[in-house]
Design a protein around this motif. Structure first.
Motif, PDB file in Angstrom:
ATOM      1  N   ASP A   7      10.101  15.567  10.752  1.00 23.04           N
ATOM      2  CA  ASP A   7       9.114  16.075   9.800  1.00 23.04           C
ATOM      3  C   ASP A   7       7.766  15.559  10.288  1.00 23.04           C
ATOM      4  N   ALA A   8       7.416  15.971  11.503  1.00 24.09           N
ATOM      5  CA  ALA A   8       6.318  15.366  12.246  1.00 24.09           C
ATOM      6  C   ALA A   8       5.044  16.191  12.153  1.00 24.09           C
ATOM      7  N   ARG A   9       3.921  15.539  12.431  1.00 28.71           N
ATOM      8  CA  ARG A   9       2.614  16.163  12.314  1.00 28.71           C
ATOM      9  C   ARG A   9       1.737  15.804  13.505  1.00 28.71           C
ATOM     10  N   VAL A  10       0.971  16.780  13.960  1.00 32.74           N
ATOM     11  CA  VAL A  10      -0.091  16.538  14.933  1.00 32.74           C
ATOM     12  C   VAL A  10      -1.384  17.079  14.342  1.00 32.74           C
ATOM     13  N   VAL A  66     -14.029  12.916   5.860  1.00 33.60           N
ATOM     14  CA  VAL A  66     -13.138  13.766   6.655  1.00 33.60           C
ATOM     15  C   VAL A  66     -11.682  13.309   6.559  1.00 33.60           C
ATOM     16  N   SER A  67     -11.490  12.019   6.422  1.00 34.15           N
ATOM     17  CA  SER A  67     -10.155  11.429   6.580  1.00 34.15           C
ATOM     18  C   SER A  67      -9.120  11.824   5.526  1.00 34.15           C
ATOM     19  N   PRO A  68      -9.486  12.064   4.253  1.00 32.90           N
ATOM     20  CA  PRO A  68      -8.451  12.481   3.304  1.00 32.90           C
ATOM     21  C   PRO A  68      -7.723  13.750   3.727  1.00 32.90           C
ATOM     22  N   LEU A  69      -8.440  14.733   4.292  1.00 34.38           N
ATOM     23  CA  LEU A  69      -7.781  15.948   4.769  1.00 34.38           C
ATOM     24  C   LEU A  69      -6.847  15.633   5.924  1.00 34.38           C
ATOM     25  N   VAL A  70      -7.264  14.752   6.825  1.00 37.03           N
ATOM     26  CA  VAL A  70      -6.428  14.374   7.962  1.00 37.03           C
ATOM     27  C   VAL A  70      -5.155  13.687   7.470  1.00 37.03           C
ATOM     28  N   ALA A  71      -5.307  12.803   6.496  1.00 38.91           N
ATOM     29  CA  ALA A  71      -4.131  12.128   5.939  1.00 38.91           C
ATOM     30  C   ALA A  71      -3.206  13.123   5.242  1.00 38.91           C
ATOM     31  N   TRP A  72      -3.786  14.082   4.522  1.00 48.33           N
ATOM     32  CA  TRP A  72      -2.952  15.102   3.867  1.00 48.33           C
ATOM     33  C   TRP A  72      -2.194  15.916   4.911  1.00 48.33           C
ATOM     34  N   LEU A  73      -2.876  16.294   5.982  1.00 48.20           N
ATOM     35  CA  LEU A  73      -2.205  17.037   7.056  1.00 48.20           C
ATOM     36  C   LEU A  73      -1.120  16.208   7.720  1.00 48.20           C
ATOM     37  N   GLY A  74      -1.229  14.886   7.645  1.00 49.87           N
ATOM     38  CA  GLY A  74      -0.210  14.017   8.217  1.00 49.87           C
ATOM     39  C   GLY A  74       0.932  13.708   7.273  1.00 49.87           C
ATOM     40  N   MET A  99       0.848  -1.193   0.000  1.00 49.00           N
ATOM     41  CA  MET A  99       0.000   0.000   0.000  1.00 49.00           C
ATOM     42  C   MET A  99       0.880   1.238   0.000  1.00 49.00           C
ATOM     43  N   THR A 100       0.779   2.046  -1.030  1.00 50.90           N
ATOM     44  CA  THR A 100       1.582   3.263  -1.132  1.00 50.90           C
ATOM     45  C   THR A 100       0.667   4.455  -1.350  1.00 50.90           C
ATOM     46  N   GLY A 101       1.180   5.622  -0.967  1.00 50.32           N
ATOM     47  CA  GLY A 101       0.395   6.833  -1.112  1.00 50.32           C
ATOM     48  C   GLY A 101       1.161   8.009  -0.558  1.00 50.32           C
ATOM     49  N   ILE A 102       0.469   9.079  -0.203  1.00 48.55           N
ATOM     50  CA  ILE A 102       1.139  10.299   0.227  1.00 48.55           C
ATOM     51  C   ILE A 102       1.732  10.189   1.628  1.00 48.55           C
ATOM     52  N   CYS A 103       1.406   9.117   2.359  1.00 45.05           N
ATOM     53  CA  CYS A 103       1.979   8.896   3.698  1.00 45.05           C
ATOM     54  C   CYS A 103       2.875   7.667   3.711  1.00 45.05           C
ATOM     55  N   ASP A 104       3.374   7.305   2.560  1.00 44.80           N
ATOM     56  CA  ASP A 104       4.179   6.093   2.436  1.00 44.80           C
ATOM     57  C   ASP A 104       5.364   6.113   3.409  1.00 44.80           C
ATOM     58  N   GLY A 105       5.463   5.070   4.240  1.00 44.22           N
ATOM     59  CA  GLY A 105       6.582   4.933   5.161  1.00 44.22           C
ATOM     60  C   GLY A 105       6.438   5.674   6.467  1.00 44.22           C
ATOM     61  N   ARG A 106       5.409   6.478   6.621  1.00 40.74           N
ATOM     62  CA  ARG A 106       5.228   7.225   7.857  1.00 40.74           C
ATOM     63  C   ARG A 106       4.516   6.369   8.902  1.00 40.74           C
ATOM     64  N   ASP A 123       3.977  14.711   4.199  1.00 40.78           N
ATOM     65  CA  ASP A 123       5.025  15.721   4.054  1.00 40.78           C
ATOM     66  C   ASP A 123       4.580  16.887   3.179  1.00 40.78           C
ATOM     67  N   ARG A 124       3.443  16.760   2.518  1.00 44.60           N
ATOM     68  CA  ARG A 124       2.933  17.828   1.668  1.00 44.60           C
ATOM     69  C   ARG A 124       2.396  19.014   2.473  1.00 44.60           C
ATOM     70  N   SER A 125       2.120  18.803   3.750  1.00 44.36           N
ATOM     71  CA  SER A 125       1.521  19.860   4.576  1.00 44.36           C
ATOM     72  C   SER A 125       2.556  20.602   5.410  1.00 44.36           C
ATOM     73  N   ARG A 126       3.827  20.478   5.041  1.00 41.88           N
ATOM     74  CA  ARG A 126       4.925  21.019   5.858  1.00 41.88           C
ATOM     75  C   ARG A 126       4.785  22.513   6.127  1.00 41.88           C
ATOM     76  N   ALA A 127       4.192  23.257   5.218  1.00 41.93           N
ATOM     77  CA  ALA A 127       4.094  24.712   5.370  1.00 41.93           C
ATOM     78  C   ALA A 127       2.843  25.158   6.125  1.00 41.93           C
ATOM     79  N   VAL A 128       2.027  24.212   6.572  1.00 46.14           N
ATOM     80  CA  VAL A 128       0.755  24.554   7.215  1.00 46.14           C
ATOM     81  C   VAL A 128       0.814  24.184   8.697  1.00 46.14           C
ATOM     82  N   SER A 129       0.617  25.167   9.570  1.00 42.96           N
ATOM     83  CA  SER A 129       0.633  24.876  11.004  1.00 42.96           C
ATOM     84  C   SER A 129      -0.178  25.937  11.746  1.00 42.96           C
ATOM     85  N   GLY A 130      -0.770  25.523  12.871  1.00 43.11           N
ATOM     86  CA  GLY A 130      -1.554  26.444  13.678  1.00 43.11           C
ATOM     87  C   GLY A 130      -2.891  26.798  13.070  1.00 43.11           C
TER      88      GLY A 130
END
Length: 314
Positions: A163-166, A244-252, A1-8, A254-261
């Motif tokens: 390169d972590a996400r909450v 709801v979950s696709p946005l959560v996965a995107w935020l998790g 299974m691969t995708g935008i969170c591959d290996g995370r 590496d593509r969301s690195r510039a978005v915080s707070g």
């Protein structure tokens, strides 16, 4: 299974049902290794379902909600482990982080989702119902943030780049209020503020912190918004948790690195950014006001300020 969170590696609390389950399956679909945390309790947080009582080490039977989600992920070719620690207890939250490290060797994403309801009008709300909801929602977010954040800080100090996400879970109730949900609204408002705070403090360690205010059909919402929760006949279920979950996965990812707070409202196919408290119109006399002179001053300020959104259920 691969995708935008591959290996995370993603830890998701309250992932046995509803939104948390949808998040766990989406992260696995996007290539992440998932720690599925869930106590398996009832809607009010009191009764443990199916007789599954977690052991001290956080393990439970194969019929627990967390184990069922793990089985789904593995059947689809993904990697996942179950965790049954109480995230609103200091040692439980610490053990959850350790579960990820022991199972997969690292931690990249924390999704705080666990919660339950004890709805009452304020004049009927008991001290216990207040304390329990604040404990699981607000304290539960703090404790997992505290232990995951300390881990990422230690990694940073050792020279390892994070390169972590909450991703936290607030609510429209926390943004605008909700009649009959004073404890829940206060907890969710606290989570929104905690998100901004954590983003400011953890950014130096390579950690972004965002929140969502989702609207979806779950055990927590079916009784409250039953008319809106009806499944449609046109093929698109706007209230499905999976929306709801696709946005959560995107935020998790590496593509969301510039978005915080930031806090995102998400429902069906709609995504929006919610604005928090900001400085509004002001007037400065340059000295102390007399109380009897404030009638016109306050009226002018309110007249120039945006009109607040209505409280849900008012």
């Amino acid at each position: 299974m691969t995708g935008i969170c591959d290996g995370r590696v993603a830890v998701i609390t309250g992932a046995g049902r509803g939104l948390g389950r949808a998040h766990a399956l989406e992260f696995a679909r996007q290539g992440a290794k998932v720690v599925v945390n869930d106590l398996g309790v009832g809607l009010d947080g009191r009764a443990v379902l199916a007789g599954v009582v977690p052991d001290e080490d956080g393990t439970a039977g194969q019929d627990s909600p967390a184990e069922q989600v793990v089985a789904e992920i593995r059947a689809a070719g993904g990697e996942a482990v179950a965790d049954h620690h109480d995230i609103a207890a200091w040692d439980g939250a610490a053990a959850l982080v350790q579960t990820a490290l022991e199972a997969f060797g690292k931690l990249d994403v924390l999704v705080n989702n666990a919660g339950f309801l004890r709805d009452r009008m304020l004049v009927n709300l008991s001290e216990q119902d207040w304390d329990d909801v604040i404990r699981v929602h607000l304290k539960g977010h703090f404790l997992t943030l505290r232990h995951a954040g300390a881990h990422w800080r230690d990694q940073y100090k050792m020279g390892n780049l994070n390169d972590a996400r909450v991703i936290n879970t607030s609510s429209g109730a926390g943004l605008l209020g909700s009649v009959g949900q004073g404890n829940y609204a206060a907890a969710k408002a606290g989570i929104a503020a905690l998100t901004i705070q954590a983003a400011a403090e953890l950014g130096r360690y390579g950690v972004t912190v965002n929140a969502i205010a989702p609207a979806a059909r779950t055990r927590m919402t079916e009784g409250t918004f039953s008319e809106l929760m009806a499944r449609p006949d046109d093929g698109f279920d706007a209230m499905a948790p999976e929306n709801v979950s696709p946005l959560v996965a995107w935020l998790g990812s590496d593509r969301s690195r510039a978005v915080s707070g930031r806090l995102f409202e998400v429902e069906g196919g709609r995504i929006g950014v919610a604005d928090g408290w900001q400085h509004g119109p002001t007037v400065d006399k340059g000295g102390r006001w007399a109380a009897q002179d404030l009638d016109a001053v306050v009226a002018d300020l309110i007249g120039r300020a945006p009109v607040p959104g209505p409280v849900y259920g008012a």
